[in-house]
Scaffold this active site. Structure first.
Site, PDB file in Angstrom:
ATOM      1  N   ARG A   1     -32.275 -78.795  -5.066  1.00 61.82           N
ATOM      2  CA  ARG A   1     -31.786 -77.652  -4.287  1.00 61.82           C
ATOM      3  C   ARG A   1     -30.361 -77.260  -4.689  1.00 61.82           C
ATOM      4  O   ARG A   1     -29.564 -76.812  -3.873  1.00 61.82           O
ATOM      5  CB  ARG A   1     -31.826 -77.970  -2.776  1.00 61.82           C
ATOM      6  CG  ARG A   1     -33.225 -77.953  -2.209  1.00 61.82           C
ATOM      7  CD  ARG A   1     -33.217 -78.253  -0.724  1.00 61.82           C
ATOM      8  NE  ARG A   1     -32.839 -79.628  -0.449  1.00 61.82           N
ATOM      9  CZ  ARG A   1     -32.298 -80.070   0.679  1.00 61.82           C
ATOM     10  NH1 ARG A   1     -32.054 -79.218   1.655  1.00 61.82           N
ATOM     11  NH2 ARG A   1     -32.000 -81.334   0.832  1.00 61.82           N
ATOM     12  N   GLU A   2     -30.067 -77.413  -5.991  1.00 60.75           N
ATOM     13  CA  GLU A   2     -28.715 -77.107  -6.470  1.00 60.75           C
ATOM     14  C   GLU A   2     -28.319 -75.672  -6.170  1.00 60.75           C
ATOM     15  O   GLU A   2     -27.169 -75.372  -5.861  1.00 60.75           O
ATOM     16  CB  GLU A   2     -28.616 -77.239  -8.002  1.00 60.75           C
ATOM     17  CG  GLU A   2     -28.838 -78.574  -8.610  1.00 60.75           C
ATOM     18  CD  GLU A   2     -30.304 -78.878  -8.882  1.00 60.75           C
ATOM     19  OE1 GLU A   2     -31.169 -78.540  -8.032  1.00 60.75           O
ATOM     20  OE2 GLU A   2     -30.591 -79.478  -9.916  1.00 60.75           O
TER      21      GLU A   2
ATOM     22  N   LYS B   1     -42.595 -59.915   3.883  1.00 60.71           N
ATOM     23  CA  LYS B   1     -43.436 -60.907   3.212  1.00 60.71           C
ATOM     24  C   LYS B   1     -43.986 -60.415   1.876  1.00 60.71           C
ATOM     25  O   LYS B   1     -44.397 -59.278   1.730  1.00 60.71           O
ATOM     26  CB  LYS B   1     -44.603 -61.271   4.113  1.00 60.71           C
ATOM     27  CG  LYS B   1     -44.332 -62.507   4.947  1.00 60.71           C
ATOM     28  CD  LYS B   1     -45.395 -62.676   5.995  1.00 60.71           C
ATOM     29  CE  LYS B   1     -46.735 -62.953   5.366  1.00 60.71           C
ATOM     30  NZ  LYS B   1     -46.873 -64.351   4.944  1.00 60.71           N
TER      31      LYS B   1
ATOM     32  N   HIS C   1     -31.611 -60.787  15.891  1.00 60.97           N
ATOM     33  CA  HIS C   1     -31.263 -61.015  14.493  1.00 60.97           C
ATOM     34  C   HIS C   1     -29.865 -60.519  14.167  1.00 60.97           C
ATOM     35  O   HIS C   1     -29.335 -60.781  13.113  1.00 60.97           O
ATOM     36  CB  HIS C   1     -32.293 -60.351  13.576  1.00 60.97           C
ATOM     37  CG  HIS C   1     -33.679 -60.859  13.826  1.00 60.97           C
ATOM     38  ND1 HIS C   1     -34.539 -60.240  14.707  1.00 60.97           N
ATOM     39  CD2 HIS C   1     -34.323 -61.942  13.359  1.00 60.97           C
ATOM     40  CE1 HIS C   1     -35.670 -60.921  14.753  1.00 60.97           C
ATOM     41  NE2 HIS C   1     -35.565 -61.958  13.944  1.00 60.97           N
TER      42      HIS C   1
ATOM     43  N   ILE D   1     -37.201 -66.380  25.092  1.00 56.80           N
ATOM     44  CA  ILE D   1     -38.378 -66.685  24.277  1.00 56.80           C
ATOM     45  C   ILE D   1     -38.550 -68.180  24.002  1.00 56.80           C
ATOM     46  O   ILE D   1     -39.606 -68.634  23.586  1.00 56.80           O
ATOM     47  CB  ILE D   1     -38.323 -65.878  22.962  1.00 56.80           C
ATOM     48  CG1 ILE D   1     -38.166 -64.381  23.254  1.00 56.80           C
ATOM     49  CG2 ILE D   1     -39.558 -66.096  22.112  1.00 56.80           C
ATOM     50  CD1 ILE D   1     -39.241 -63.781  24.140  1.00 56.80           C
TER      51      ILE D   1
ATOM     52  N   SER E   1     -36.033 -70.835  22.381  1.00 60.33           N
ATOM     53  CA  SER E   1     -34.934 -71.627  21.833  1.00 60.33           C
ATOM     54  C   SER E   1     -33.586 -71.071  22.267  1.00 60.33           C
ATOM     55  O   SER E   1     -33.434 -69.869  22.500  1.00 60.33           O
ATOM     56  CB  SER E   1     -35.023 -71.672  20.309  1.00 60.33           C
ATOM     57  OG  SER E   1     -34.997 -70.381  19.772  1.00 60.33           O
TER      58      SER E   1
HETATM   59  N1  GLN Z   1     -40.284 -70.267  20.918  1.00 59.42           N
HETATM   60  C1  GLN Z   1     -39.734 -70.022  19.620  1.00 59.42           C
HETATM   61  C2  GLN Z   1     -38.233 -69.822  19.723  1.00 59.42           C
HETATM   62  O1  GLN Z   1     -37.786 -69.334  20.737  1.00 59.42           O
HETATM   63  C3  GLN Z   1     -40.353 -68.800  18.990  1.00 59.42           C
HETATM   64  C4  GLN Z   1     -39.820 -68.585  17.610  1.00 59.42           C
HETATM   65  C5  GLN Z   1     -40.496 -67.472  16.854  1.00 59.42           C
HETATM   66  O2  GLN Z   1     -41.014 -66.546  17.391  1.00 59.42           O
HETATM   67  N2  GLN Z   1     -40.481 -67.541  15.560  1.00 59.42           N
HETATM   68  O3  GLN Z   1     -37.500 -70.128  18.808  1.00 59.42           O
HETATM   69 ZN    ZN Z   2     -40.089 -64.574  17.627  1.00 60.42          ZN
END
Ligand code: GLN
Ligand code: ZN
Length: 753
Positions: A18-19, A109, A682, A419, A421
């Site tokens: 992974r340089e 993707k 994001h 959601i 995390s």
């Molecule tokens: N439950 C995950 C989080 O909150 C969902 C992540 C995701 O949608 N990629 O990180």
């Molecule tokens: Zn998500």
């Protein structure tokens, strides 16, 4: 007939150690200059040339500092106006990652792989112009090591444009690109290369026919250079395109014989006499070793139709470098794994066999390895039996939505949640790291995790959220976490593959029947729920996402593997319910990306993918509110499937799509509850109360108020607390104001009392 040659189409490009990631990140932090970065880059190129020294025609020039599509975008001068003040590496990284407040190109993707490329933007007044210097340098370096075996890998123009966002007519831009490609081919010819690979995976999509004239036009021009062209396709068969694609004026075509059914096409339609057929028989995307005898057999079948060459099916960038260095994999599994290096050995071996050399001992060794694996990975009769005997009822909740909803938790209008995390800060990562390295005991580790859970619950209560989460501090990755706990999975130490740029992942390997041996998430749920009276969501990754983000076995259909995962998760749901969970979320962010390339196969996939989700959640009690989360906005063509999942609540990305998702949901007539993200996690921007309210108002115009949830559009793990706290505070305040406004409208008499 001449000797059968071997070829490759590209190699991993992150460095065996992974340089490149380390060099890139150090460069971005200002710790490493451009010279040093480029030196590392050349080291990676040398590694890959040396590894491929026994291959007859080695794909070269495929190395990249970030993304090969970005490389070609720049080489062709397709630079959006907003980046005009940058140049050199700064320009490159500005387009890749954004800079000075300017947004980067969009990541998306690469076909149906888990690699992401940067989407070129072709603006209305953009004039392509060529600069192939860095590419020519790569080729020259490869030539030093590989001489005439060096074959430049070039991203074909039709594929490149079809990946782009175009503000100009396709044909017009192509016209301008063609001379630049001709110039490139001439330069490569002068460098003395014997042939060039033009990669055109676009040819395998259903609608490639729409591009037929473009292909004809471009490749006719290219033929004039008189440099033999190998037209390379992968990821699927050519389908209807076969008839005209094999007619294009090229010296060779490379077809994928590991996906789709190119073999039938060749056998039905034959192969033109004047072209070499490069048979992609060693799967560039699977981590499993081949059976040499079977591959040789297919090669012989293909050979009846014309002159052949043996190839990898695609670039090997989709598999890690070496299986042989893994120290902790079970031996019987290791014996049947083939990462990039092992695949090269396979290509060389089959090449030798195809040229009449005996390989009795290798064939025997392979058969022995596979038979050891089979006895190691024996089917679990009880799991197979459970799947065989599933009944329709297993996929269904006890009562229909309208009947079960009243028995579920009662919440205010515009219920507020997140959601899953919360920030994965350096402290959190250090805690997990110390536990992994054995520096702290399990008790110490759990105490550390619990402190974070307690903190996060406190924050959510303080903010006035309605449905809380524990924060996922014990999970480094939402798939790896479950893979570590379930039987049937193996995890590598060094099996990194590039997801995009400097982001690499280590996909788990599914090698055996999947079984849950103990509860996986119940401890953290209990801890979280013990801190609060409010409902805490149980948090699971769905079966389809776990499958799509792992390397799956090939001896059992994907559907069956998904169902095995579903049964394991179903047990987890029962345990969460027993522990008091009233709300359980099953994330399926990767459901859509599992769609096959060819539309004709969508329905079959969606059917079992939805069934796997339903099997996971079908056993939940009526009283349990089942949520799902998906973080992409192109729902357009899979609404039926999403509806079919029958989740009580779904949270989806919406913030980046300008409420388009929302309009589509409304149009579809989605009847259950939805949380379209109110802000984009994001970005570091903190949404104001007014912005969130504007979002919620837009939702209310499209959906019934009682359908609407209030949440960000994805998990918060990549953000820091300084961003999360004000963002959630504003989100919650907006929801409260909306409630108050709704009540004022609903009960005017109370207000005047
Ligand atoms: N439950 C995950 C989080 O909150 C969902 C992540 C995701 O949608 N990629 O990180
Ligand atoms: Zn998500």
């Amino acid at each position: 007939m001449g000797r059968i040659l071997t070829q490759t189409l590209g190699y991993p490009r992150i460095g065996t150690d992974r340089e490149l990631k380390r060099a890139l990140e150090a460069h971005w932090r200002g710790k490493v200059g451009a010279d040093k970065l480029l030196e590392t880059f050349r080291t990676v190129q040398r590694q890959s040339a040396e590894a491929q020294a026994d291959i007859d025609r080695v794909g070269a020039g495929d190395a990249t500092l970030y993304d090969h599509v970005l490389d070609w975008t720049l080489r062709l001068g397709l630079i959006p106006t907003r980046f005009k003040s940058f140049d050199g590496l700064e320009l490159y990284f500005a387009m890749a990652k954004g800079a000075a407040g300017l947004p980067a190109l969009e990541l998306t993707k690469w076909y149906d792989t888990n690699y992401h490329y940067l989407v070129p933007e072709i603006e209305a007044d953009m004039q392509p112009s060529a600069n192939f210097k860095d590419f020519v340098e790569q080729i020259a370096l490869a030539q030093e090591l590989l001489g005439e075996r060096t074959v430049p890998v070039v991203l074909g123009p039709v594929t490149l444009l079809s990946l782009a966002r175009l503000e100009r007519p396709f044909g017009e831009v192509l016209e301008e690109l063609i001379p630049l490609y001709v110039e490139l081919l001439s330069t490569l010819k002068e460098l003395g290369v014997a042939e060039v690979q033009l990669h055109e995976p676009r040819l395998v999509l259903d609608d490639a026919g729409e591009f037929e004239n473009h292909y004809r036009e471009a490749y006719q021009e290219f033929a004039r250079v008189h440099l033999p062209i190998n037209l390379v396709t992968y990821f699927d068969d050519l389908g209807d395109t076969y008839a005209w694609a094999v007619d294009l004026p090229v010296a060779a075509l490379t077809l994928d014989f590991t996906r789709g059914d190119n073999l039938s096409l060749v056998e039905q339609h034959g192969w033109p006499k004047d072209k070499t057929l490069c048979a992609g028989l060693v799967d560039g995307r699977s981590i499993w070793a081949i059976g040499p005898a079977e591959v040789l057999d297919t090669l012989n079948r293909i050979q009846r139709h014309g002159g052949i060459r043996l190839s990898a099916s695609s670039s090997l960038q989709f598999v890690p470098y070496r299986a042989s260095i893994e120290k902790h994999l079970p031996e019987p599994l290791k014996g049947v794994l083939a990462f990039a290096e092992e695949k090269l050995a396979e290509i060389v071996l089959i090449g030798r066999m195809a040229n009449g050399e005996s390989a009795v001992s290798e064939i025997e060794a392979s058969e022995r390895a596979w038979s050891e694996y089979r006895s190691f990975a024996q089917a679990e009769p009880e799991i197979r039996e459970r799947i065989r005997t599933l009944e329709t009822g297993s996929y269904q909740r006890h009562s229909p939505y309208s009947e079960r909803r009243p028995s579920q938790i009662e919440l205010p209008r515009f219920p507020i949640t997140t959601i899953g995390s919360y920030p994965q800060t350096a402290e959190v990562r250090r805690l997990r790291g110390r536990y992994k390295r054995g520096e702290i005991s399990q008790e110490q580790y759990e105490a550390g995790v619990d402190a974070w859970i307690g903190y996060t619950i406190g924050i959510q209560e303080g903010m006035g959220l309605d449905v809380l989460v524990h924060g996922e501090f014990e999970r480094s990755d939402m798939v790896e976490f479950f893979a570590e706990k379930l039987d049937g999975f193996a995890l590598t130490e060094s099996g990194w593959v590039q997801s995009y740029g400097n982001r690499y992942v280590r996909p788990p390997i599914i090698w055996g029947d999947i079984r849950r041996t103990a509860p996986m998430t119940v401890r953290e749920f209990r801890v979280a729920q013990s801190f609060t009276e409010k409902p805490v969501k149980g948090m699971l990754t769905g079966p389809v996402t776990i499958l799509n983000w792992s390397y799956s076995r090939t001896d059992v259909p994907r559907k069956e593997v998904a169902f095995q995962l579903a049964l394991a998760l179903r047990e987890e749901i029962a345990d969460l319910e027993a522990a008091g969970a009233r709300v359980i979320q099953v994330d399926e962010p990767a459901l859509r990306e599992g769609l096959p390339l060819k539309r004709a196969r969508w329905e079959e996939y969606l059917e079992w993918a939805v069934d796997a989700f339903r099997l996971t959640t079908g056993g939940a009690r009526d009283e349990t509110q089942v949520h799902t989360h998906m973080c992409y906005s192109e729902f357009g063509d899979i609404y039926d499937a999403i509806d079919g999942m029958n989740a009580d609540v779904i949270s989806i990305e919406n913030a980046r799509s300008g409420d388009e998702t929302l309009h589509e949901l409304a149009e579809f007539g989605y009847s259950r509850e939805v949380g379209p993200g109110v802000y984009d996690i994001h970005s570091p921007n903190i949404p104001s109360v007014e912005e969130v309210k504007a979002r919620l108002k837009a939702f209310s115009e499209n959906l019934r108020p009682e359908q609407i949830w209030v949440n960000p559009d994805c998990g918060l793990k990549t953000r820091n607390w300084d961003e999360v706290l004000p963002a959630l505070g504003n989100m919650a305040e907006a929801a409260r104001q909306m409630r108050a406004e709704l009540e004022a409208v609903a009960e005017p008499s109370l207000a005047s009392d």
